[in-house]
Design an enzyme around this catalytic site. Sequence first.
Site, PDB file in Angstrom:
ATOM      1  N   CYS A  79       0.866  -1.177   0.000  1.00 47.96           N
ATOM      2  CA  CYS A  79       0.000   0.000   0.000  1.00 47.96           C
ATOM      3  C   CYS A  79       0.901   1.224   0.000  1.00 47.96           C
ATOM      4  O   CYS A  79       1.655   1.441   0.952  1.00 47.96           O
ATOM      5  CB  CYS A  79      -0.893  -0.012   1.244  1.00 47.96           C
ATOM      6  SG  CYS A  79      -1.935   1.454   1.425  1.00 47.96           S
ATOM      7  N   CYS A 191       0.223   3.630  -6.700  1.00 47.17           N
ATOM      8  CA  CYS A 191      -0.772   2.951  -5.867  1.00 47.17           C
ATOM      9  C   CYS A 191      -0.920   1.560  -6.449  1.00 47.17           C
ATOM     10  O   CYS A 191      -1.021   1.407  -7.671  1.00 47.17           O
ATOM     11  CB  CYS A 191      -2.113   3.697  -5.906  1.00 47.17           C
ATOM     12  SG  CYS A 191      -3.468   2.809  -5.090  1.00 47.17           S
TER      13      CYS A 191
END
Length: 272
Positions: A79, A191
């Site tokens: 993440c 991301c």
Amino acid sequence: MSQHKLSSCSPIGIFDSGIGGLTVLKAVQAALPSERLLYFGDTARVPYGTKSQVTIRKYAREDTELLMKHQPKLIIVACNTVSALALDVVEQTAGDILVIGVLKAGAELAAHRTKSGRIGVIGTQATIGSNAYSCAIREENDALEVTPKACPLFVPLAEEGFIDHPATRLVAEEYLSAFTGKEIDTLVLGCTHYPILRKVIESIAGPQITIIDSAEAVASKAKELLSKHGLLNQSSATTLPHLMVSDLPQKFRELYRLFMGTELPDVELVGM
């Protein structure tokens, strides 16, 4: 703080806010097919990128504590938001366990791939707002020019399975217009959800732009780190990953099949 003995047979733990980390899981499976993999997607609390730093750091600690129950030899923070704002929390919670964050791996690869010295970065609001990618890229070469762009709608589009959809294309065209006239030759998918939408992003960015997928970069980094510490699993056997989510296991199952192209192993529903 962990004090358990690291073993080559121990699993690699991977966590993300939702399904985005599956891009990392897939890359690690390809690079390290003999490794036991443990994946946690915090589907009850996705997205992380719109949350405050205090909340993100709290989630990072809780996610790490969950993986630590399985005594991993390596934790991969799949993440970018956590990598940008709470990697120190993960490292502190993990103790003697090896930790890799996707952000630094992606930044290093981008810095080495660019030829023009102009790099674009797309990510969540929190990741872009932290300026972590720009700092990490310039640590590699302070002459590089970085243009960041927050793309907050990409995560919900990926989570809803809008992988190659007119709505996704419309949103992507709007976001990527930020790079018009910037003459970038490299675009970092900052991301881990974004590679799920790579086909659309790539078609709009054009063939002249090199796409940097941090999932591939972190898989390479994981192999290098485990080898350095003598922790590569030497078994020739392959195993299915152990998958955990905090909500909506059936939806996760559908998206897993869509993205990974294989049937889903059992999914464990865990409370946070």
